[in-house]
Design a protein around this motif. Structure first.
Motif, PDB file in Angstrom:
ATOM      1  N   LYS A   1      -7.545  13.126   0.928  1.00 40.98           N
ATOM      2  CA  LYS A   1      -6.528  14.034   0.393  1.00 40.98           C
ATOM      3  C   LYS A   1      -5.416  13.286  -0.347  1.00 40.98           C
ATOM      4  N   VAL A   2      -5.332  11.967  -0.086  1.00 41.07           N
ATOM      5  CA  VAL A   2      -4.265  11.153  -0.686  1.00 41.07           C
ATOM      6  C   VAL A   2      -4.700  10.715  -2.087  1.00 41.07           C
ATOM      7  N   ASP A   3      -3.740  10.738  -3.007  1.00 41.30           N
ATOM      8  CA  ASP A   3      -4.029  10.364  -4.386  1.00 41.30           C
ATOM      9  C   ASP A   3      -3.813   8.859  -4.557  1.00 41.30           C
ATOM     10  N   ILE A   4      -4.908   8.085  -4.389  1.00 38.85           N
ATOM     11  CA  ILE A   4      -4.828   6.626  -4.575  1.00 38.85           C
ATOM     12  C   ILE A   4      -6.053   6.149  -5.345  1.00 38.85           C
ATOM     13  N   SER A   5      -5.988   4.913  -5.827  1.00 39.17           N
ATOM     14  CA  SER A   5      -7.111   4.368  -6.605  1.00 39.17           C
ATOM     15  C   SER A   5      -8.324   4.149  -5.708  1.00 39.17           C
ATOM     16  N   GLU A   6      -9.491   3.991  -6.363  1.00 40.58           N
ATOM     17  CA  GLU A   6     -10.726   3.784  -5.623  1.00 40.58           C
ATOM     18  C   GLU A   6     -10.668   2.508  -4.786  1.00 40.58           C
ATOM     19  N   ASP A   7     -10.098   1.451  -5.361  1.00 39.71           N
ATOM     20  CA  ASP A   7      -9.992   0.168  -4.643  1.00 39.71           C
ATOM     21  C   ASP A   7      -9.118   0.325  -3.402  1.00 39.71           C
ATOM     22  N   ALA A   8      -7.988   0.988  -3.568  1.00 42.35           N
ATOM     23  CA  ALA A   8      -7.075   1.197  -2.432  1.00 42.35           C
ATOM     24  C   ALA A   8      -7.771   2.051  -1.363  1.00 42.35           C
TER      25      ALA A   8
ATOM     26  N   MET B   1       0.834  -1.213   0.000  1.00 40.63           N
ATOM     27  CA  MET B   1       0.000   0.000   0.000  1.00 40.63           C
ATOM     28  C   MET B   1       0.866   1.258   0.000  1.00 40.63           C
ATOM     29  N   ASN B   2       0.239   2.346  -0.169  1.00 44.84           N
ATOM     30  CA  ASN B   2       0.870   3.650  -0.216  1.00 44.84           C
ATOM     31  C   ASN B   2       1.448   4.028   1.160  1.00 44.84           C
ATOM     32  N   GLU B   3       2.605   4.674   1.179  1.00 43.86           N
ATOM     33  CA  GLU B   3       3.232   5.089   2.445  1.00 43.86           C
ATOM     34  C   GLU B   3       2.355   6.057   3.215  1.00 43.86           C
ATOM     35  N   GLU B   4       1.720   6.978   2.507  1.00 45.82           N
ATOM     36  CA  GLU B   4       0.850   7.962   3.173  1.00 45.82           C
ATOM     37  C   GLU B   4      -0.315   7.269   3.860  1.00 45.82           C
ATOM     38  N   VAL B   5      -0.880   6.265   3.192  1.00 46.54           N
ATOM     39  CA  VAL B   5      -2.007   5.510   3.756  1.00 46.54           C
ATOM     40  C   VAL B   5      -1.542   4.765   5.013  1.00 46.54           C
ATOM     41  N   ASP B   6      -0.372   4.132   4.920  1.00 47.39           N
ATOM     42  CA  ASP B   6       0.182   3.426   6.091  1.00 47.39           C
ATOM     43  C   ASP B   6       0.381   4.386   7.253  1.00 47.39           C
ATOM     44  N   PHE B   7       0.880   5.568   6.951  1.00 43.68           N
ATOM     45  CA  PHE B   7       1.107   6.569   7.998  1.00 43.68           C
ATOM     46  C   PHE B   7      -0.217   6.976   8.652  1.00 43.68           C
ATOM     47  N   ILE B   8      -1.240   7.190   7.829  1.00 45.16           N
ATOM     48  CA  ILE B   8      -2.560   7.567   8.353  1.00 45.16           C
ATOM     49  C   ILE B   8      -3.095   6.471   9.270  1.00 45.16           C
ATOM     50  N   LEU B   9      -2.970   5.213   8.832  1.00 46.72           N
ATOM     51  CA  LEU B   9      -3.443   4.084   9.647  1.00 46.72           C
ATOM     52  C   LEU B   9      -2.696   4.003  10.975  1.00 46.72           C
ATOM     53  N   GLU B  10      -1.361   4.154  10.913  1.00 42.10           N
ATOM     54  CA  GLU B  10      -0.548   4.065  12.137  1.00 42.10           C
ATOM     55  C   GLU B  10      -0.887   5.191  13.110  1.00 42.10           C
TER      56      GLU B  10
ATOM     57  N   GLU C   1     -10.259   2.468   3.921  1.00 40.87           N
ATOM     58  CA  GLU C   1     -11.418   2.819   4.748  1.00 40.87           C
ATOM     59  C   GLU C   1     -11.895   1.624   5.563  1.00 40.87           C
ATOM     60  N   GLU C   2     -11.858   0.438   4.949  1.00 41.26           N
ATOM     61  CA  GLU C   2     -12.243  -0.784   5.674  1.00 41.26           C
ATOM     62  C   GLU C   2     -11.273  -1.046   6.826  1.00 41.26           C
ATOM     63  N   ASN C   3      -9.990  -0.828   6.579  1.00 44.16           N
ATOM     64  CA  ASN C   3      -8.984  -1.019   7.636  1.00 44.16           C
ATOM     65  C   ASN C   3      -9.231  -0.052   8.801  1.00 44.16           C
ATOM     66  N   ILE C   4      -9.550   1.182   8.467  1.00 51.44           N
ATOM     67  CA  ILE C   4      -9.832   2.176   9.513  1.00 51.44           C
ATOM     68  C   ILE C   4     -11.071   1.763  10.305  1.00 51.44           C
ATOM     69  N   GLN C   5     -12.088   1.254   9.597  1.00 54.40           N
ATOM     70  CA  GLN C   5     -13.311   0.814  10.286  1.00 54.40           C
ATOM     71  C   GLN C   5     -13.015  -0.380  11.196  1.00 54.40           C
ATOM     72  N   GLU C   6     -12.161  -1.309  10.725  1.00 50.95           N
ATOM     73  CA  GLU C   6     -11.777  -2.464  11.562  1.00 50.95           C
ATOM     74  C   GLU C   6     -11.074  -1.988  12.837  1.00 50.95           C
ATOM     75  N   LEU C   7     -10.152  -1.029  12.673  1.00 52.80           N
ATOM     76  CA  LEU C   7      -9.465  -0.454  13.838  1.00 52.80           C
ATOM     77  C   LEU C   7     -10.482   0.143  14.810  1.00 52.80           C
ATOM     78  N   THR C   8     -11.413   0.901  14.253  1.00 54.12           N
ATOM     79  CA  THR C   8     -12.442   1.548  15.082  1.00 54.12           C
ATOM     80  C   THR C   8     -13.234   0.498  15.849  1.00 54.12           C
ATOM     81  N   ASN C   9     -13.682  -0.548  15.157  1.00 58.58           N
ATOM     82  CA  ASN C   9     -14.465  -1.608  15.807  1.00 58.58           C
ATOM     83  C   ASN C   9     -13.664  -2.275  16.920  1.00 58.58           C
TER      84      ASN C   9
END
Length: 184
Positions: free
Chosen positions: A144-151, A1-10, A156-164
């Protein structure tokens, strides 16, 4: 995955962990029947002109389940310690024996237990709100991150899993505290 996305998740997970730590700290202040030095954690004492935490001017111990003793490092601070305990408005009545301050912790009534359980629930709800806000911030950052719709969808699913996961942790912590409070 994208580094920016990983950073956001972390960073989102880190913020959610902070919400859990804050909840645990807040729940420590809610007494559950038996005496604990943590009950006096919020007490500030005037010590040589400045407000100082109680644990920096005295030893706080619990010789038994209903008593807290405060042994000051200097005998002259006993009146300030008593005043600090009264000002903290914890519902305790400190007694001074000339050497130390003794606090008898009254047993909790059923009504008071319910109040404390409500207070614990309110703290748990605050933690959940914080976690949901972290989710919202993370989702806004993702946009704000430039990534594909699938990514984007996967992130977003990963963030929701974290939230749950963190909401479940809050529920578990609250259930344990409620059980502790309601146990006579």
């Amino acid at each position: 995955m994208n580094e920016e996305v990983d950073f956001i998740l972390e960073s989102t997970e880190e913020n959610m962990q902070k919400a859990i730590k804050h909840l645990e700290k807040q729940l420590l202040n809610i007494r559950a029947g038996k005496a604990s030095p943590a009950m006096l954690g919020s007490v500030m004492v005037e010590y040589y002109g400045s407000m100082t935490p109680l644990n920096q001017v005295a030893n706080v111990n619990t010789p038994d389940a209903r008593t807290i003793t405060v042994q000051p490092f200097e005998r002259g601070t006993i009146p300030q310690i008593e005043k600090g305990i009264m000002v903290a408005n914890l519902g305790f009545n400190p007694m001074n024996n000339g050497e130390s301050v003794i606090i008898n912790v009254p047993p909790l009534t059923e009504e008071r237990r319910r109040e404390l359980a409500k207070q614990a629930k309110a703290e748990a709800e605050e933690a959940k709100i914080g976690i949901r806000n972290d989710r919202k911030v993370a989702n806004n950052e993702l946009k704000k991150v430039d990534i594909s719709e699938d990514a984007m969808k996967i992130a977003e699913e990963n963030i929701q899993e974290l939230t749950n996961t963190y909401i479940k942790k809050v529920d578990t912590i609250f259930e344990n505290k409620e059980k502790e409070i309601m146990t006579v």
